[in-house]
Every structure is written in C-alpha cells, then in structure tokens.
Design a protein around this motif. Structure first.
Motif, PDB file in Angstrom:
ATOM      1  N   PHE A   1      16.042  57.228  39.828  1.00 33.50           N
ATOM      2  CA  PHE A   1      14.820  57.480  40.503  1.00 33.50           C
ATOM      3  C   PHE A   1      14.017  56.154  40.899  1.00 33.50           C
ATOM      4  O   PHE A   1      14.169  55.279  39.919  1.00 33.50           O
ATOM      5  CB  PHE A   1      13.810  58.157  39.556  1.00 33.50           C
ATOM      6  CG  PHE A   1      12.581  58.528  39.908  1.00 33.50           C
ATOM      7  CD1 PHE A   1      12.361  59.790  40.614  1.00 33.50           C
ATOM      8  CD2 PHE A   1      11.520  57.926  39.779  1.00 33.50           C
ATOM      9  CE1 PHE A   1      11.061  60.323  41.008  1.00 33.50           C
ATOM     10  CE2 PHE A   1      10.078  58.543  40.044  1.00 33.50           C
ATOM     11  CZ  PHE A   1      10.074  59.601  40.648  1.00 33.50           C
ATOM     12  N   ASN A   2      13.152  56.134  42.033  1.00 36.77           N
ATOM     13  CA  ASN A   2      12.383  55.040  42.349  1.00 36.77           C
ATOM     14  C   ASN A   2      11.125  55.636  43.186  1.00 36.77           C
ATOM     15  O   ASN A   2      11.556  56.539  43.982  1.00 36.77           O
ATOM     16  CB  ASN A   2      12.850  54.101  42.661  1.00 36.77           C
ATOM     17  CG  ASN A   2      13.330  54.093  44.219  1.00 36.77           C
ATOM     18  OD1 ASN A   2      12.583  53.793  45.157  1.00 36.77           O
ATOM     19  ND2 ASN A   2      14.700  54.445  44.532  1.00 36.77           N
ATOM     20  N   GLU A   3      10.003  55.090  42.980  1.00 40.88           N
ATOM     21  CA  GLU A   3       8.992  55.236  43.862  1.00 40.88           C
ATOM     22  C   GLU A   3       8.102  53.953  44.098  1.00 40.88           C
ATOM     23  O   GLU A   3       8.314  53.398  43.103  1.00 40.88           O
ATOM     24  CB  GLU A   3       8.070  56.395  43.135  1.00 40.88           C
ATOM     25  CG  GLU A   3       8.377  57.725  43.072  1.00 40.88           C
ATOM     26  CD  GLU A   3       8.303  58.499  44.433  1.00 40.88           C
ATOM     27  OE1 GLU A   3       7.829  57.594  45.529  1.00 40.88           O
ATOM     28  OE2 GLU A   3       8.793  59.677  44.924  1.00 40.88           O
ATOM     29  N   SER A   4       7.436  54.087  44.921  1.00 41.01           N
ATOM     30  CA  SER A   4       6.323  53.051  45.179  1.00 41.01           C
ATOM     31  C   SER A   4       5.175  53.389  45.678  1.00 41.01           C
ATOM     32  O   SER A   4       4.923  54.472  45.955  1.00 41.01           O
ATOM     33  CB  SER A   4       6.986  51.977  46.554  1.00 41.01           C
ATOM     34  OG  SER A   4       7.211  52.695  47.427  1.00 41.01           O
ATOM     35  N   HIS A   5       4.221  52.366  45.671  1.00 39.68           N
ATOM     36  CA  HIS A   5       2.831  52.429  46.018  1.00 39.68           C
ATOM     37  C   HIS A   5       2.143  53.463  45.241  1.00 39.68           C
ATOM     38  O   HIS A   5       2.210  53.847  44.092  1.00 39.68           O
ATOM     39  CB  HIS A   5       2.702  52.428  47.495  1.00 39.68           C
ATOM     40  CG  HIS A   5       3.264  51.077  48.149  1.00 39.68           C
ATOM     41  ND1 HIS A   5       4.564  50.965  48.552  1.00 39.68           N
ATOM     42  CD2 HIS A   5       2.717  50.043  48.605  1.00 39.68           C
ATOM     43  CE1 HIS A   5       4.805  49.825  48.933  1.00 39.68           C
ATOM     44  NE2 HIS A   5       3.475  49.207  49.079  1.00 39.68           N
ATOM     45  N   ASP A   6       1.183  54.327  45.980  1.00 35.95           N
ATOM     46  CA  ASP A   6       0.553  55.341  45.662  1.00 35.95           C
ATOM     47  C   ASP A   6       1.317  56.578  45.358  1.00 35.95           C
ATOM     48  O   ASP A   6       0.749  57.689  44.571  1.00 35.95           O
ATOM     49  CB  ASP A   6      -0.601  55.748  46.603  1.00 35.95           C
ATOM     50  CG  ASP A   6      -0.282  56.172  47.941  1.00 35.95           C
ATOM     51  OD1 ASP A   6       0.933  56.347  48.390  1.00 35.95           O
ATOM     52  OD2 ASP A   6      -1.081  56.908  48.415  1.00 35.95           O
ATOM     53  N   SER A   7       2.607  56.588  45.349  1.00 35.80           N
ATOM     54  CA  SER A   7       3.459  57.698  44.910  1.00 35.80           C
ATOM     55  C   SER A   7       4.052  57.376  43.502  1.00 35.80           C
ATOM     56  O   SER A   7       4.445  58.364  42.911  1.00 35.80           O
ATOM     57  CB  SER A   7       4.663  57.675  45.716  1.00 35.80           C
ATOM     58  OG  SER A   7       4.432  58.229  47.114  1.00 35.80           O
ATOM     59  N   ILE A   8       3.507  56.435  42.834  1.00 34.67           N
ATOM     60  CA  ILE A   8       3.796  56.065  41.518  1.00 34.67           C
ATOM     61  C   ILE A   8       3.068  57.023  40.578  1.00 34.67           C
ATOM     62  O   ILE A   8       1.903  56.717  40.780  1.00 34.67           O
ATOM     63  CB  ILE A   8       3.604  54.799  41.062  1.00 34.67           C
ATOM     64  CG1 ILE A   8       4.771  53.885  41.801  1.00 34.67           C
ATOM     65  CG2 ILE A   8       4.213  54.365  39.691  1.00 34.67           C
ATOM     66  CD1 ILE A   8       4.587  52.361  41.785  1.00 34.67           C
ATOM     67  N   SER A   9       3.655  57.771  39.836  1.00 27.79           N
ATOM     68  CA  SER A   9       2.966  58.315  38.470  1.00 27.79           C
ATOM     69  C   SER A   9       3.704  58.543  37.378  1.00 27.79           C
ATOM     70  O   SER A   9       4.777  58.923  37.417  1.00 27.79           O
ATOM     71  CB  SER A   9       2.600  59.800  39.303  1.00 27.79           C
ATOM     72  OG  SER A   9       2.177  60.621  38.088  1.00 27.79           O
ATOM     73  N   ALA A  10       3.093  58.367  36.252  1.00 27.62           N
ATOM     74  CA  ALA A  10       3.875  58.388  35.020  1.00 27.62           C
ATOM     75  C   ALA A  10       4.181  59.886  34.859  1.00 27.62           C
ATOM     76  O   ALA A  10       5.182  60.074  33.942  1.00 27.62           O
ATOM     77  CB  ALA A  10       2.947  58.200  33.921  1.00 27.62           C
ATOM     78  N   GLU A  11       3.650  60.885  35.269  1.00 26.26           N
ATOM     79  CA  GLU A  11       3.911  62.069  35.398  1.00 26.26           C
ATOM     80  C   GLU A  11       5.254  62.613  35.673  1.00 26.26           C
ATOM     81  O   GLU A  11       6.179  63.470  35.131  1.00 26.26           O
ATOM     82  CB  GLU A  11       2.937  63.077  36.037  1.00 26.26           C
ATOM     83  CG  GLU A  11       3.144  64.508  36.092  1.00 26.26           C
ATOM     84  CD  GLU A  11       2.320  65.035  34.752  1.00 26.26           C
ATOM     85  OE1 GLU A  11       3.023  66.184  34.500  1.00 26.26           O
ATOM     86  OE2 GLU A  11       1.640  64.483  34.097  1.00 26.26           O
ATOM     87  N   ASP A  12       5.910  61.917  36.846  1.00 26.30           N
ATOM     88  CA  ASP A  12       7.169  61.717  37.189  1.00 26.30           C
ATOM     89  C   ASP A  12       8.201  61.596  35.950  1.00 26.30           C
ATOM     90  O   ASP A  12       9.356  62.043  36.163  1.00 26.30           O
ATOM     91  CB  ASP A  12       7.268  60.965  38.416  1.00 26.30           C
ATOM     92  CG  ASP A  12       6.666  61.566  39.625  1.00 26.30           C
ATOM     93  OD1 ASP A  12       6.493  62.702  39.791  1.00 26.30           O
ATOM     94  OD2 ASP A  12       6.442  60.465  40.755  1.00 26.30           O
ATOM     95  N   LEU A  13       7.905  60.799  35.057  1.00 28.89           N
ATOM     96  CA  LEU A  13       8.741  60.357  34.183  1.00 28.89           C
ATOM     97  C   LEU A  13       9.246  61.747  32.933  1.00 28.89           C
ATOM     98  O   LEU A  13      10.138  61.400  32.438  1.00 28.89           O
ATOM     99  CB  LEU A  13       8.060  59.306  33.310  1.00 28.89           C
ATOM    100  CG  LEU A  13       7.928  58.165  34.061  1.00 28.89           C
ATOM    101  CD1 LEU A  13       7.310  57.100  33.066  1.00 28.89           C
ATOM    102  CD2 LEU A  13       9.209  57.601  34.729  1.00 28.89           C
ATOM    103  N   LYS A  14       8.278  62.883  33.110  1.00 27.17           N
ATOM    104  CA  LYS A  14       8.625  63.972  32.446  1.00 27.17           C
ATOM    105  C   LYS A  14      10.130  64.402  32.362  1.00 27.17           C
ATOM    106  O   LYS A  14      10.717  64.996  31.517  1.00 27.17           O
ATOM    107  CB  LYS A  14       7.434  64.944  32.415  1.00 27.17           C
ATOM    108  CG  LYS A  14       6.310  64.820  31.807  1.00 27.17           C
ATOM    109  CD  LYS A  14       5.487  66.014  32.055  1.00 27.17           C
ATOM    110  CE  LYS A  14       4.212  65.780  31.244  1.00 27.17           C
ATOM    111  NZ  LYS A  14       3.178  66.831  31.535  1.00 27.17           N
ATOM    112  N   GLN A  15      10.477  64.359  33.750  1.00 34.27           N
ATOM    113  CA  GLN A  15      11.855  65.013  33.823  1.00 34.27           C
ATOM    114  C   GLN A  15      12.841  64.187  33.203  1.00 34.27           C
ATOM    115  O   GLN A  15      14.114  64.404  33.103  1.00 34.27           O
ATOM    116  CB  GLN A  15      12.094  65.199  35.400  1.00 34.27           C
ATOM    117  CG  GLN A  15      12.176  63.608  36.131  1.00 34.27           C
ATOM    118  CD  GLN A  15      12.160  63.546  37.534  1.00 34.27           C
ATOM    119  OE1 GLN A  15      13.129  64.409  37.906  1.00 34.27           O
ATOM    120  NE2 GLN A  15      11.277  63.132  38.451  1.00 34.27           N
TER     121      GLN A  15
END
Length: 132
Positions: free
Chosen positions: A116-130
């Motif tokens: 998984f990778n994200e950048s800029h304003d798409s970064i969210s710690a919430e995404d890590l729940k998965q």
C-alpha cells in the motif's frame, strides 16, 4: 513530541530526540535498517513515512498523521524518514519496494513488499486499519 515541534517550524531541518513515552515512530536513518524492516514485516506491517522538512504540505500531513496514529507497537511499526537528510534512503525505498517517489508519502511493507502507498493529502492513519 520535540521532534514534531521542530519539524513543524518553518526553519527546522534537523530531527531532534523525542522522549521515550511520546515516541510513536522509529527514525529511518541507516541503510541497514531495511533488512530489519523486511524481517519485522513478516510478523506485522511496517509503515514508512517519507517527510520533507522544507515542505509545508508535508508538515501538515505529518502533523495530522501523528495525531491520528494510535496503533500499538505490537500491531504495526512506523518509521519516519527525513528525506532531505537521507535522499539515499528515499531512493532505496523506491527501488527496493517498487514505488514511485512522492513526498510526503507512506508505504506499508508486509513480507518485505510494498502492499500500500499513498501520498500528499491522501495519507490517513485510518487507512492502516486494514493491515492490523
């Protein structure tokens, strides 16, 4: 966290030590750490956060990510890279994990591979729940 206070200052470009109780992340500052990260990622996900200390967007995203990140170390590790001081490590992330360089950027490593990778304003710690 002293580190984050210094990063969010316009003129700051150095990472300072944080008190042990506040630390949510490990500093990524040595090439040898990648083998450790790959090994750790066999038992739990590892987040690499690439941060530019001269970029206001990166400062804002890091501040938000730090505020949201509340995962216990048993579930996930977070490594923070000051890419201006460690461009070689940023290049290694792109090469080793086959991701295009962005800043700021998070890359999640599982079993030695970027999943998984994200950048800029798409970064969210919430995404890590998965991944926990």
């Amino acid at each position: 966290m002293n580190f984050l206070k210094n990063i969010f200052k316009e003129t700051s470009s150095n990472i300072s030590e944080s008190s042990k109780e506040d630390v949510k992340y490990f500093e990524l500052d040595k090439m040898e750490q990648f083998d450790e990260i790959d090994e750790i990622s066999k038992t739990k996900p590892v987040v690499l956060f690439k941060h530019s200390t001269r970029c206001s967007i990166s400062r804002m995203v890091l501040k938000q990510f730090d505020a949201e990140f509340n995962y216990p170390e048993e579930k996930i590790d977070w490594y923070l890279l000051d890419l201006l001081n460690h461009r070689d490590l940023s290049n290694e992330i792109a090469s080793r994990y086959h991701v295009v360089h962005q800043s700021p950027q998070i890359v999640v490593i599982r079993n030695g591979k970027a999943v998984f990778n994200e950048s800029h304003d798409s970064i969210s710690a919430e995404d890590l729940k998965q991944f926990t």
